[in-house]
Design a protein around this motif. Structure first.
Motif, PDB file in Angstrom:
ATOM      1  N   LEU A  12      -5.198 -17.318  29.791  1.00 46.12           N
ATOM      2  CA  LEU A  12      -6.110 -16.180  29.948  1.00 46.12           C
ATOM      3  C   LEU A  12      -5.335 -14.872  29.907  1.00 46.12           C
ATOM      4  O   LEU A  12      -5.783 -13.904  29.291  1.00 46.12           O
ATOM      5  CB  LEU A  12      -6.887 -16.303  31.262  1.00 46.12           C
ATOM      6  CG  LEU A  12      -8.128 -17.183  31.185  1.00 46.12           C
ATOM      7  CD1 LEU A  12      -8.788 -17.289  32.552  1.00 46.12           C
ATOM      8  CD2 LEU A  12      -9.127 -16.600  30.175  1.00 46.12           C
ATOM      9  N   LEU A  13      -4.182 -14.844  30.579  1.00 44.02           N
ATOM     10  CA  LEU A  13      -3.380 -13.626  30.564  1.00 44.02           C
ATOM     11  C   LEU A  13      -2.914 -13.307  29.158  1.00 44.02           C
ATOM     12  O   LEU A  13      -2.941 -12.154  28.726  1.00 44.02           O
ATOM     13  CB  LEU A  13      -2.173 -13.785  31.497  1.00 44.02           C
ATOM     14  CG  LEU A  13      -2.501 -13.675  32.983  1.00 44.02           C
ATOM     15  CD1 LEU A  13      -1.309 -14.073  33.820  1.00 44.02           C
ATOM     16  CD2 LEU A  13      -2.927 -12.263  33.325  1.00 44.02           C
ATOM     17  N   LEU A  14      -2.495 -14.347  28.456  1.00 44.26           N
ATOM     18  CA  LEU A  14      -2.104 -14.130  27.065  1.00 44.26           C
ATOM     19  C   LEU A  14      -3.297 -13.592  26.279  1.00 44.26           C
ATOM     20  O   LEU A  14      -3.162 -12.691  25.454  1.00 44.26           O
ATOM     21  CB  LEU A  14      -1.628 -15.447  26.443  1.00 44.26           C
ATOM     22  CG  LEU A  14      -0.226 -15.910  26.800  1.00 44.26           C
ATOM     23  CD1 LEU A  14       0.044 -17.274  26.173  1.00 44.26           C
ATOM     24  CD2 LEU A  14       0.802 -14.921  26.304  1.00 44.26           C
ATOM     25  N   PHE A  15      -4.437 -14.140  26.576  1.00 44.62           N
ATOM     26  CA  PHE A  15      -5.631 -13.713  25.850  1.00 44.62           C
ATOM     27  C   PHE A  15      -5.963 -12.248  26.168  1.00 44.62           C
ATOM     28  O   PHE A  15      -6.430 -11.510  25.306  1.00 44.62           O
ATOM     29  CB  PHE A  15      -6.801 -14.627  26.198  1.00 44.62           C
ATOM     30  CG  PHE A  15      -8.067 -14.257  25.499  1.00 44.62           C
ATOM     31  CD1 PHE A  15      -8.112 -14.186  24.110  1.00 44.62           C
ATOM     32  CD2 PHE A  15      -9.219 -13.958  26.202  1.00 44.62           C
ATOM     33  CE1 PHE A  15      -9.279 -13.839  23.463  1.00 44.62           C
ATOM     34  CE2 PHE A  15     -10.380 -13.603  25.553  1.00 44.62           C
ATOM     35  CZ  PHE A  15     -10.418 -13.554  24.171  1.00 44.62           C
ATOM     36  N   VAL A  16      -5.679 -11.854  27.427  1.00 43.20           N
ATOM     37  CA  VAL A  16      -5.885 -10.450  27.754  1.00 43.20           C
ATOM     38  C   VAL A  16      -5.025  -9.575  26.844  1.00 43.20           C
ATOM     39  O   VAL A  16      -5.470  -8.553  26.325  1.00 43.20           O
ATOM     40  CB  VAL A  16      -5.546 -10.197  29.240  1.00 43.20           C
ATOM     41  CG1 VAL A  16      -5.499  -8.709  29.528  1.00 43.20           C
ATOM     42  CG2 VAL A  16      -6.589 -10.857  30.117  1.00 43.20           C
ATOM     43  N   GLY A  17      -3.786 -10.024  26.654  1.00 40.92           N
ATOM     44  CA  GLY A  17      -2.921  -9.293  25.740  1.00 40.92           C
ATOM     45  C   GLY A  17      -3.516  -9.246  24.349  1.00 40.92           C
ATOM     46  O   GLY A  17      -3.566  -8.191  23.709  1.00 40.92           O
ATOM     47  N   ALA A  18      -3.987 -10.409  23.906  1.00 43.74           N
ATOM     48  CA  ALA A  18      -4.562 -10.460  22.573  1.00 43.74           C
ATOM     49  C   ALA A  18      -5.793  -9.577  22.482  1.00 43.74           C
ATOM     50  O   ALA A  18      -6.034  -8.926  21.461  1.00 43.74           O
ATOM     51  CB  ALA A  18      -4.900 -11.905  22.233  1.00 43.74           C
ATOM     52  N   ASN A  47      -1.072 -22.295  20.134  1.00 45.95           N
ATOM     53  CA  ASN A  47      -2.337 -23.025  20.043  1.00 45.95           C
ATOM     54  C   ASN A  47      -2.400 -24.222  20.962  1.00 45.95           C
ATOM     55  O   ASN A  47      -3.440 -24.515  21.551  1.00 45.95           O
ATOM     56  CB  ASN A  47      -2.577 -23.445  18.598  1.00 45.95           C
ATOM     57  CG  ASN A  47      -1.461 -24.349  18.096  1.00 45.95           C
ATOM     58  OD1 ASN A  47      -1.378 -25.516  18.433  1.00 45.95           O
ATOM     59  ND2 ASN A  47      -0.548 -23.766  17.297  1.00 45.95           N
ATOM     60  N   ILE A  48      -1.252 -24.864  21.133  1.00 46.37           N
ATOM     61  CA  ILE A  48      -1.271 -26.102  21.924  1.00 46.37           C
ATOM     62  C   ILE A  48      -1.726 -25.811  23.353  1.00 46.37           C
ATOM     63  O   ILE A  48      -2.475 -26.580  23.967  1.00 46.37           O
ATOM     64  CB  ILE A  48       0.126 -26.774  21.877  1.00 46.37           C
ATOM     65  CG1 ILE A  48       0.147 -28.063  22.716  1.00 46.37           C
ATOM     66  CG2 ILE A  48       1.204 -25.836  22.339  1.00 46.37           C
ATOM     67  CD1 ILE A  48      -0.749 -29.129  22.204  1.00 46.37           C
ATOM     68  N   MET A  49      -1.282 -24.643  23.863  1.00 48.00           N
ATOM     69  CA  MET A  49      -1.656 -24.301  25.233  1.00 48.00           C
ATOM     70  C   MET A  49      -3.161 -24.084  25.331  1.00 48.00           C
ATOM     71  O   MET A  49      -3.800 -24.472  26.312  1.00 48.00           O
ATOM     72  CB  MET A  49      -0.916 -23.040  25.679  1.00 48.00           C
ATOM     73  CG  MET A  49       0.590 -23.243  25.738  1.00 48.00           C
ATOM     74  SD  MET A  49       1.489 -21.697  25.800  1.00 48.00           S
ATOM     75  CE  MET A  49       1.269 -21.293  27.499  1.00 48.00           C
ATOM     76  N   TYR A  50      -3.725 -23.493  24.304  1.00 51.87           N
ATOM     77  CA  TYR A  50      -5.165 -23.239  24.340  1.00 51.87           C
ATOM     78  C   TYR A  50      -5.950 -24.527  24.154  1.00 51.87           C
ATOM     79  O   TYR A  50      -7.010 -24.719  24.744  1.00 51.87           O
ATOM     80  CB  TYR A  50      -5.545 -22.216  23.267  1.00 51.87           C
ATOM     81  CG  TYR A  50      -5.178 -20.817  23.689  1.00 51.87           C
ATOM     82  CD1 TYR A  50      -6.109 -20.025  24.349  1.00 51.87           C
ATOM     83  CD2 TYR A  50      -3.907 -20.319  23.484  1.00 51.87           C
ATOM     84  CE1 TYR A  50      -5.767 -18.751  24.767  1.00 51.87           C
ATOM     85  CE2 TYR A  50      -3.557 -19.073  23.905  1.00 51.87           C
ATOM     86  CZ  TYR A  50      -4.490 -18.289  24.540  1.00 51.87           C
ATOM     87  OH  TYR A  50      -4.151 -17.053  24.970  1.00 51.87           O
ATOM     88  N   THR A  67     -10.301 -21.846  28.750  1.00 51.71           N
ATOM     89  CA  THR A  67      -9.836 -20.675  28.032  1.00 51.71           C
ATOM     90  C   THR A  67     -10.402 -20.656  26.625  1.00 51.71           C
ATOM     91  O   THR A  67     -10.852 -19.623  26.135  1.00 51.71           O
ATOM     92  CB  THR A  67      -8.298 -20.662  27.981  1.00 51.71           C
ATOM     93  OG1 THR A  67      -7.798 -21.084  29.216  1.00 51.71           O
ATOM     94  CG2 THR A  67      -7.801 -19.291  27.633  1.00 51.71           C
ATOM     95  N   SER A  68     -10.363 -21.807  25.985  1.00 54.24           N
ATOM     96  CA  SER A  68     -10.864 -21.874  24.617  1.00 54.24           C
ATOM     97  C   SER A  68     -12.309 -21.428  24.570  1.00 54.24           C
ATOM     98  O   SER A  68     -12.701 -20.642  23.698  1.00 54.24           O
ATOM     99  CB  SER A  68     -10.757 -23.297  24.087  1.00 54.24           C
ATOM    100  OG  SER A  68      -9.415 -23.622  23.887  1.00 54.24           O
TER     101      SER A  68
END
Lengths: 353, 108, 177, 644, 177
Positions: free
Chosen positions: D219-225, D269-272, D278-279
């Motif tokens: 989710l944090l990574l996604f915030v960055g994205a 991708n593997i983490m997602y 999250t996905s």
């Protein structure tokens, strides 16, 4: 209580002898000064008192003693008297470390013709010479006279300035000798070829000797550096207010200083009691006669130096004060330093080889 | 000589110096008293140097540091005197006095 | 400018070289010069024991002359006093009495004749002025003394000894012996 | 090989240095040649690398030095070129090169030093972007990430004399920072957990995360994205970023920088895949963004704003693809989108250039005659983005939609609605711009002309790519195994694929259904296009929007909303702190301390009476006391104890 | 009492008396002279402790240079012609004397029992350590020089720099504007 009374007696006798000799020589220096001055000026000098005026110093002394003792009203009495005493004392003390000759044998005792063979002899000389300033300064100041004070300050700063060049020039010599004992230095010089002549330090340290000589002239307040007692500038110098025997002390101190510096120069640079072209060690069986030979050699050398002092006095005109200081600080000190550095380098190089 | 004698002699000289600094008002004499104190310390250092030399004697040079230190103190004293006297002369030129009580110009 | 004599020396003003500035050589030269004076002949002579001969024209103390019979020649004409540039001579004239012919050669004579040696410059003009050859300057230098009065020479001090009475002294004073 | 790898980012960096440092002494043509030349060289090297990777199939990892080395923890400065990054390298350098060439003509009106400054920024941007995609760990990626953020700021605010542009630049920067914070936290978390940030190590140890941690990190990574790729709620900066020069919009806000978020998620991708929640969130946010932005785009009148919202919408599609696990589709869409959106932006730039910086489409129209090349290429771009077969947009969008259908049919329907809206607003844009009569001033009409070849050639190249780019990913429906891109990228997504294989409970779409859906969607799109064409090709008058239209025109009032709920309160709090807290508390404390010290020193100064003697007296007495204390400690202490 | 002890007591007495006289002299010149006497006494102590080099250096540096400088300054300022102005209040002198005295008292008290200065002899009595007089050769210039130019060469060089800066400083301070 384990005191070697005989040693004490021996030293006492030696001291007495040395002091007496110094005084006598100083006396006759006054005579020879006048005689030599006359000679150099095509005159005759003192002739009346005794044969060749030989009793002239006695007459002078008598005159000084008979003169009225004047102490200025505003002068500081104690210091006024202390001044000449200090000057005299400092002059006499220097002779303690000078070897006047080899060893003699008296009643089965080996007696060194030296009051004290200390291992810091040269430094001792310097210490005492630096004390000589006090006599002049105190005398000049205690007179409470502006001319005396100025002369005293001149004398003191001159002495201090030239002491520096003197010490530096000697350091180069000490590099070579590696010892501060006067006797060691003489012994080393005696070891040279041609009966010790080639061992004389003056051959290896001509520049050092020259600087030492000039500094010695200045230290003794002799012409051309007799600024402190320049008659036409400062009336009569730091002893202007002095009269009678106190003045005599100052004058005497100067002559003793001259004698002592001659002896030191002879000792340090000219082999001391080493008779040139005469191998002392080969004549050890001569005993006390050998010591006598040494004493004669030293006397001759000292005589020459005293003559040199007087000779220069009547040849070279007086320096101006700024010239004096220029010479001392800007010429002699750098020269002595250069001499020191070069000597050090050469000594190191020779030692390495 | 017992070391205490030297220590007490030095301490006494030092305290005489301190009293001089405290009581005299002539800057030059105050200065001289400081020299006196330095000399008291020097004497003590030499005495200690000899004490170590005598008591330990493990090396030929034991205790020599004390004398070297005295040497350096003399060097510093000479430097200090030259500058200090220059300052006093300067002060005398300005104030026409060497009384240290006039040396409070920085006050206020 | 053309030099008048060949003694003038042109001053060299170029700066001294290093060697010259060391003065060593010049000092040695000076030393040598003074040293050489030791061997020069001393011009001094030990005076009281030894005296230099006077020159023939030396003018010393005044002498009042007498003639062969021992009579004073001076006639007190005053010409010498007149000629003296330093006004050192004073005299008083007197007339010769009867019976004094053996004393004075002329009818007039000097009763008082004084020379102040402190003033006299020993120029010899008096000697030249005298018509009677009565005064002349001897070869004796004026001796020192302690008082001013003693330098005023009276007639008795000046008169030459009588040749008839003291021929020896006269001869000596004349310098003839 | 190592040096070759290093050259790719280094060349643009050299270009940046040369252009930046010598910008006063370089001529414009020189600057253009250097700026474009280094990118071309980087492109050539990327091509070499691409074929190398394609041939071997193995990633190239080169480590140069330790960027951070603390005890056992090491962050190497390493580059990794594998299938994903080589693809991105080609996109960045290829399209970047075209845009550089385009810029030489577009920016020709600038003074030389500003011209050079522009190219320096562009080069620096390319450098940062290359660093981003080439980095072998998250830290290097973050460096590039920040670098592109900085360049975005610099380029948006390129015309810094206009304050509005500066505000836009600031907005972009701040929005990006919010996202970056999430990214940074994620990186810290990963490093704290695993002690490494290198991709290979992290992905290999992904199993050591607990599900909660994984969800949080993703989710944090996604915030960055979200920040970088302009997703709800951090999308508002992107439309405002249109303040920059148009090529910049094309390069940054269409082709490269905004895809950084896609790249990051595709990379991890593997983490997602493993973190299911999250996905779903990614998919939902992506879908929402796609629809939301599309609705806004319907009513925009600024040519670049339309394209900007279209970009946001397309990015939403890509996130939808990522969220539903159609990673290849997302990357495929990145690529095709890069082609046609760059084309559209550059075309728009060409139009704006011709119109003398007029951007309102209501004042355009009938440019078809004046700018044939721009017109044709723009039309092709519109067809491609609208998803008309066989243009590239059709294939990529179809793949995402199929993936969405597999996940949840609802996603599919909403996605189709978005696609229809896309078709509509794009053709509204096209019709208003190129068809009908010219509505601008006479002077503008007088100056209308086709753009120079430096502008048209990139357009043509991009048009060709837009048309044929889709054939890289022909779906299995048409021909089994013809999806070249999927085959190429398979190693990257292999882990996710195997995971999905074992965990998917859903069903696969039959080919028949797919055919029907495809046909239906295509038909609907064509209908929408026709409608838009008819409605706008002859439009002369524009009435004030009312109701929903007004809301849409004002972008759902999102900016105002943000202003009300975030900016105002912040200002209020700040004002309170500034006026009350600062003055009374902070200043009071500081001045109070100062006053106290002043007072006490005034008292203490009385001791300094200037008498040296008294100082020494105090010194000596203190010495006595100290010695006594040291000496008689025991006695004194017992005495004190007795007293107290 | 051996000679060493006699000399020690004599020198100590001389040092103390002279030091006190430094304080009590009204005339600064007398103070300087008394201080020189102190230095002489201390040099005597050094010789007694076989630190000949330091003894001589003490004389050269302190008596020969530093005190001459003091004399110079005093003479140039013409100090001593008028006596030091009397302090109005006697109490500062009293305070100085008392505080110095108490410092001495405390120091002596501390030193007397200092464990570092005493040892136990063979009979296990506590005796003070000895500062060995007239023994050892570490006071020789050779030894000192060796240590000074090897172990302490850096401080030596630094002290020379200190000297240079002091010289420059003195010249700068003493220069008239």
């Amino acid at each position: 209580m384990n005191i070697d009374w005989i040693l004490v007696l021996e030293k006492f006798l030696l001291i007495a002898t040395v002091v007496t000799i110094s005084l006598v020589i100083a006396m006759y220096e006054t005579w020879s000064e006048r005689k030599i001055a006359a000679l150099l000026q095509d005159r005759r000098g003192p002739t009346r008192a005794g044969p060749f005026g030989l009793f002239q110093p006695l007459a002078d002394g008598l005159k000084l003693f008979m003169k009225e003792e004047i102490i200025p009203n505003s002068a500081n009495r104690f210091l006024f008297i202390l001044g000449p005493c200090l000057a005299m004392m400092a002059a006499m003390m220097t002779s303690a470390v000078i070897p006047f000759g080899g060893t003699i044998e008296v009643a089965g005792r080996q007696v060194d013709l030296q009051v004290a063979d200390v291992n810091i002899g040269v430094l001792y000389v310097f210490a005492v010479v630096s004390l000589g300033v006090y006599g002049i300064m105190i005398g000049g100041w205690a007179s409470n006279n502006k001319f005396s004070l100025m002369a005293a300050l001149r004398a003191a700063s001159q002495a201090i300035s030239y002491e520096l060049a003197m010490g530096l020039s000697l350091i180069a010599l000490l590099f070579m000798s590696g010892s501060l004992s006067m006797r060691d230095i003489v012994t080393q010089q005696m070891a040279g070829d041609w009966g010790g002549f080639l061992g004389w330090n003056v051959l290896y340290q001509p520049l050092g000797f020259l600087i030492f000589l000039i500094a010695a002239f200045a230290e003794c307040n002799r012409t051309p550096f007799d600024l402190p007692e320049a008659e036409n500038e400062l009336n009569f110098g730091y002893h202007q207010e002095y009269s009678s025997m106190k003045l005599g002390f100052y004058l005497f101190a100067e002559y003793i200083n001259m004698f002592i510096s001659s002896v030191i120069m002879a000792t340090l640079f000219f082999g001391g009691y080493d008779m040139p072209f005469f191998n002392e060690s080969a004549h050890a069986h001569w005993g006390n006669w050998l010591a006598l030979v040494g004493i004669i050699a030293l006397t001759l050398k000292v005589g020459f130096f005293i003559f040199l002092f007087m000779w220069v006095r009547w040849t070279i005109p007086r320096f101006r004060y700024d010239q004096l200081m220029n010479l001392g600080w800007k010429k002699l000190v750098p020269l002595a330093l250069a001499n020191m550095v070069i000597t050090g380098a050469v000594v190191l190089w020779l030692n390495d080889k | 000589m017992p070391i205490h004698y030297y220590v007490i002699l030095s301490a006494t000289l030092f305290c005489i110096g301190i009293i001089g600094v405290l009581t005299r008002r002539n800057a030059i004499i105050v200065f001289m008293c400081i020299e006196l104190m330095l000399n008291a310390v020097n004497l003590l250092l030499v005495a200690f140097s000899k004490m170590h030399h005598g008591s330990l004697l493990q090396g030929a040079n034991s205790g020599i540091d004390g004398q070297i230190f005295v040497f350096f103190i003399m060097v510093v004293a000479a430097a200090e005197v030259s500058v200090g006297l220059a300052i006093i002369v300067m002060m005398y030129r300005n104030v026409h006095s060497v009384d240290i009580n006039f040396l409070n110009r920085l006050k206020n | 400018m053309q030099a008048l004599t060949n003694r003038a020396k042109v001053v060299d003003r170029k700066p001294m070289t290093f060697i010259e500035r060391l003065y060593l050589w010049n000092i040695l030269k000076g030393m040598f010069i003074t040293f050489s004076h030791i061997f020069k002949k001393r011009p001094t002579i030990n005076y009281p024991e030894k005296k230099r001969p006077f020159s023939p024209v030396f003018r010393g103390l005044h002498v009042l002359n007498r003639d062969e019979e021992g009579r004073e020649r001076c006639t007190a004409c005053g010409l010498c006093a007149l000629a003296c540039p330093a006004e050192a001579i004073t005299m008083e004239a007197a007339e010769r009495k009867i019976g004094e012919e053996h004393l004075y050669r002329e009818e007039k004579y000097a009763a008082r004749y004084e020379v102040n040696m402190l003033r006299c410059i020993f120029c010899g003009l008096c000697e030249e002025a005298c018509p009677k050859d009565a005064v002349y300057l001897s070869e004796t230098p004026a001796p020192p003394n302690f008082t001013r009065e003693s330098f005023i020479y009276k007639k008795e001090d000046l008169l030459i000894p009588d040749p008839t009475k003291e021929p020896e002294a006269f001869k000596k004073a004349k310098g003839l012996s | 090989m190592n040096n070759l790898l290093l050259l790719i980012p280094l060349l643009p960096f050299i270009g940046f240095l040369v252009n930046g440092l010598f910008r006063k002494s370089l001529s414009k043509s020189m600057t253009g040649i250097i700026g474009s030349g280094v990118i071309l060289a980087a492109f050539v090297i990327s091509l070499v690398l691409f074929f190398k990777v394609k041939g071997s199939g193995a990633p190239i990892v080169v480590s140069y030095f330790d960027f951070i080395s603390v005890d056992a923890f090491r962050i190497p400065f390493a580059f990794q070129v594998d299938q994903l990054s080589s693809l991105f390298l080609l996109i960045i350098t290829g399209i970047g090169f075209l845009i550089h060439v385009y810029s030489t003509a577009y920016m020709n009106g600038e003074r030389p030093e500003h011209f050079a400054r522009y190219f320096a920024y562009l080069n620096l941007f390319v450098f940062s972007m290359l660093l981003l995609v080439m980095g072998a760990n998250f830290v290097i990626m973050f460096i590039g990430w920040e670098g592109v953020g900085l360049c975005s700021y610099l380029l948006i605010g390129y015309w810094f004399k206009n304050n509005n542009y500066n505000y836009a630049a600031k907005k972009a920067f701040v929005m990006n920072r919010i996202g970056d914070l999430g990214f940074l936290l994620a990186i810290f978390w990963i490093i704290a957990k695993l002690g490494t940030a290198t991709y290979s190590d992290v992905f290999a140890q992904v199993g050591s995360f607990t599900p909660t941690e994984l969800t949080a990190i993703t989710l944090l990574l996604f915030v960055g994205a979200m920040g970088k790729s302009a997703q709800i709620p951090l999308y508002t900066w992107l439309p405002d970023a249109m303040a920059g020069p148009t090529p910049v919009s094309a390069l940054i806000h269409a082709a490269t920088m905004v895809t950084a978020g896609i790249y990051m998620i595709a990379r991890s991708n593997i983490m997602y895949t493993i973190a299911p929640y999250t996905s779903d969130i990614v998919a939902i946010i992506g879908l929402a963004t796609a629809i939301f932005a599309a609705t806004i785009a319907l009513k925009q009148n600024d040519i670049k704003k339309v394209l900007a919202y279209s970009t946001v919408s397309q990015l939403g599609y890509m996130f939808l693809g990522l969220g539903v696990g159609a990673y290849t589709g997302a990357v495929f869409n990145v690529m095709t989108h890069a082609f046609f959106k760059a084309l559209l932006f550059l075309g728009a730039g060409s139009v704006i250039h011709a119109m003398h910086h007029e951007q309102d489409i209501r004042n355009m129209g009938g440019l078809k005659k004046h700018m044939p090349v721009t017109h044709i290429t723009f039309l092709l771009g519109c067809l491609a983005i609208a998803g008309v077969p066989p243009f590239s947009g059709f294939f990529s969008k179809d793949e995402i939609l199929v993936g969405a259908y597999n996940e949840n049919p609802l996603f599919y329907y909403i996605g189709v609605a978005g696609a229809l809206m896309t078709a509509f607003y794009m053709f509204r844009l096209y019709a208003l711009t190129f068809l009908g009569k010219f509505r601008g001033t006479a002077e503008q009409q007088h100056h209308l002309h086709e753009s120079p070849s430096a502008i048209t050639i990139p357009l043509i190249v991009l048009a060709i790519l837009s048309v044929f780019g889709g054939f890289l990913g022909i779906p299995a429906v048409f021909a089994e195994g013809a999806h070249t891109l999927e085959n190429f990228l398979a190693p990257i997504f292999a882990a996710s694929a195997t995971y999905n294989e074992s965990h998917t409970t859903g069903h696969h779409l039959s080919h028949q259904t797919e055919w029907i859906m495809m046909g239906a969607v295509t038909l609907l799109i064509v209908v929408v296009i026709a409608f838009a064409w008819r409605a706008y090709s002859r439009r002369e008058k524009f009435v004030e929007n009312r109701g929903l239209g007004k809301v849409l025109e004002n972008k759902w009032y999102v900016d105002e909303l943000y202003d009300a709920i975030i900016v105002r309160p912040l200002h209020l709090v700040g004002g309170f702190i500034k006026d009350v807290f600062e003055r009374s508390v902070v200043d009071g404390a500081v001045n109070g301390v100062g006053r106290l010290i002043q007072y006490s020193s005034r008292q203490v100064r009385l001791i300094q009476n200037g008498q040296v003697g008294s100082y020494i007296l105090v010194m000596v007495l203190s010495l006595v006391v100290i010695i006594l204390i040291l000496r008689e400690q025991e006695v004194i202490f017992t005495a004190l104890r007795r007293i107290f | 009492m051996s000679i060493t002890e006699i000399v020690f007591w004599f020198l100590s007495g001389l040092a103390l008396v002279s030091a006190i006289m430094v304080l009590l002299s009204k005339n600064p010149v007398h103070s300087v002279l008394w201080l020189i006497a102190v230095f002489f006494a201390i040099s005597g102590h050094y010789i007694l402790l076989n630190a000949q080099f330091l003894a001589i250096v003490n004389l050269i540096v302190y008596a020969g240079a530093i005190m001459v400088l003091f004399l110079f300054v005093i003479m140039l300022m013409n100090q001593g012609s008028e006596p030091e102005p009397r302090s109005k209040s006697m109490w500062i002198k009293m305070a100085g004397a008392i505080s110095g005295g108490s410092l001495l008292l405390v120091m002596v008290a501390v030193i007397r029992q200092s464990a570092n200065l005493v040892v136990r002899n063979e009979a296990n009595d506590i005796v003070p350590k000895e500062a060995v007089a007239r023994v050892g050769d570490i006071g020789l210039i050779e030894k000192l020089g060796n240590v000074l130019f090897t172990e302490y060469v850096v401080p030596f060089e630094i002290s020379s720099v200190l000297f240079l800066s002091a010289m420059v400083g003195a010249v700068v301070i003493g220069k008239k504007e």
